[in-house]
Enzyme design. Sequence first.
Site, PDB file in Angstrom:
ATOM      1  N   HIS A 155       0.833  -1.214   0.000  1.00 15.02           N
ATOM      2  CA  HIS A 155       0.000   0.000   0.000  1.00 15.02           C
ATOM      3  C   HIS A 155       0.865   1.260   0.000  1.00 15.02           C
ATOM      4  O   HIS A 155       0.430   2.313   0.465  1.00 15.02           O
ATOM      5  CB  HIS A 155      -0.968   0.033   1.179  1.00 15.02           C
ATOM      6  CG  HIS A 155      -1.722  -1.251   1.365  1.00 15.02           C
ATOM      7  ND1 HIS A 155      -2.914  -1.536   0.743  1.00 15.02           N
ATOM      8  CD2 HIS A 155      -1.406  -2.370   2.083  1.00 15.02           C
ATOM      9  CE1 HIS A 155      -3.321  -2.750   1.083  1.00 15.02           C
ATOM     10  NE2 HIS A 155      -2.413  -3.286   1.882  1.00 15.02           N
ATOM     11  N   SER A 276      15.254  21.965 -16.454  1.00 15.26           N
ATOM     12  CA  SER A 276      14.054  22.753 -16.717  1.00 15.26           C
ATOM     13  C   SER A 276      14.467  24.046 -17.402  1.00 15.26           C
ATOM     14  O   SER A 276      15.547  24.580 -17.140  1.00 15.26           O
ATOM     15  CB  SER A 276      13.352  23.066 -15.396  1.00 15.26           C
ATOM     16  OG  SER A 276      12.572  24.244 -15.513  1.00 15.26           O
ATOM     17  N   LYS A 282      16.439  22.194 -11.360  1.00 14.85           N
ATOM     18  CA  LYS A 282      15.738  20.941 -11.635  1.00 14.85           C
ATOM     19  C   LYS A 282      16.573  19.880 -12.325  1.00 14.85           C
ATOM     20  O   LYS A 282      17.388  20.158 -13.184  1.00 14.85           O
ATOM     21  CB  LYS A 282      14.509  21.224 -12.508  1.00 14.85           C
ATOM     22  CG  LYS A 282      13.437  21.997 -11.784  1.00 14.85           C
ATOM     23  CD  LYS A 282      12.581  21.122 -10.904  1.00 14.85           C
ATOM     24  CE  LYS A 282      11.542  20.449 -11.775  1.00 14.85           C
ATOM     25  NZ  LYS A 282      10.584  19.701 -10.963  1.00 14.85           N
ATOM     26  N   GLU A 289      10.026   8.674 -17.089  1.00  9.93           N
ATOM     27  CA  GLU A 289       8.624   9.058 -17.303  1.00  9.93           C
ATOM     28  C   GLU A 289       8.157   8.643 -18.691  1.00  9.93           C
ATOM     29  O   GLU A 289       7.021   8.194 -18.882  1.00  9.93           O
ATOM     30  CB  GLU A 289       8.462  10.567 -17.123  1.00  9.93           C
ATOM     31  CG  GLU A 289       8.686  11.031 -15.690  1.00  9.93           C
ATOM     32  CD  GLU A 289       8.809  12.557 -15.615  1.00  9.93           C
ATOM     33  OE1 GLU A 289       7.818  13.248 -15.875  1.00  9.93           O
ATOM     34  OE2 GLU A 289       9.909  13.053 -15.318  1.00  9.93           O
TER      35      GLU A 289
END
Length: 462
Positions: A155, A276, A282, A289
């Site tokens: 979980h 970024s 960043k 992804e």
Amino acid sequence: MALWSGRFEKGADAFTQRFGASLPVDKKLYAQDVAGSVAHGQMLAAQGVISAKDAAAIKEGLAAIQAAIEEGTFAFDINNEDIHMSIESALTAVIGDAGARLHTGRSRNDQVVTDTRLYAKQRASDLMDANLALRAALLEAAEKHFDVILPGYTHLQHAQPVLLSHHLLAYVWMLTRDFERLAAARAAADANPLGSAALAGTTYPLDRFATTAALGFARPIPNSLDAVSDRDFLLDLMYACSVSSLHLSRLAEELILWSTSEFGFITMADSYATGSSIMPQKKNPDFAELIRGKTGRVVGDLVALMMTLKSLPLAYNKDLQEDKEGAMDAADTLEDCYRCAAGMVATMTVHPEAMMAQAHKGYLAATDVADYLAKKGMPFRQAHEVVGHLVLLCDKRGCDLEDLALDDFKAESDLFEADIAGCLNLKAIVEARTTYGGTAPVAVRQQLEEAQRAYEADQIRL
Ligand code: ARG
């Protein structure tokens, strides 16, 4: 003029010609198309349907066309709607009547699916190869970080401590099953439709077993109607790609989570991250992804062909022309994702101290404390309750089970003795799970060797 123009009075409309063409997609099949035509031509000569001289001219002419395509000098023309017509008309333009005899006893219906099966076999093998490379990277990481402990989750809550090697090996086993699915897809594609002609077979004395052997197929397909309309083998390939892509999405998701500031378990190599355009600090895990995101398109490719096949009457229908683009895309996409994931795993930096620090949070020893009581005779459900109280106590004090005094334990049950300390140590907790497939180093060592042996066995199957 199209190769089928005989019964038409008017030329084709430019729009429908473009709409109906598959050349932009199926030109990738040129090598398979040439191989199929050479095998067909040789077989026609062996059966006395065409002369040996014509068969030799066909073979030579096709070799020259293949070379021209590979050199980029072949002039593709959309008037020839697909790769089959492109190659056949170029052949006839060069060698004349011999080229015009090649299509004897053959249809594009058996020709296209012969090409596609050869292609599917090759791509399945390529994917099996890429699958092995990713497994090698994961096996190496499991070896390198063998003893590192991190929290295991259920979980997404801290559950019990596990070895990082154990966690990484879970992915190796998923990929080992994916390899099996790819091998099954390759075997499904490994059957020869050539000689089925348009749908019903042909009046020429074709030797389908000869083309089967020449093209390296395992067997001829026994039913001509089925041979020209079956695309299950592409579904099998795309299903194998889809499941593996789902597995990669799970791996990618964990690598993304692990590289957040909240987790800090790993750092991605610079080459597997991007910056970024506005936020100078960043470092984004874009490639993980993308692996996660591309699962959508791979599964979409599978579903698209399933829908195309639904309710199609026998035998060939033009709908089937929609089969190739998605299958090629699914294979290309998964191959890239395998490669990207392998590089990412091989280059990531692991932070064992961050993993260990997290493993100290969330009462990971609780099950072992309950087991301690159960082993001393307390029914497990009761032991579960007792430890629940201890966890509540820790929660109130803002401490860990390890920080409790023996008296705190004894206040809940007099079965507790000083040796409870052994159940609170993360390393000891891990070491105690020696069941086959468990997380103890002895068990994981055995598992790693088993996964390594499966890897070596699969290497031979390539
Ligand atoms: N381009 C077609 C395909 O990809 C080849 C077979 C066409 N056959 C036909 N009878 N129109 O499916």
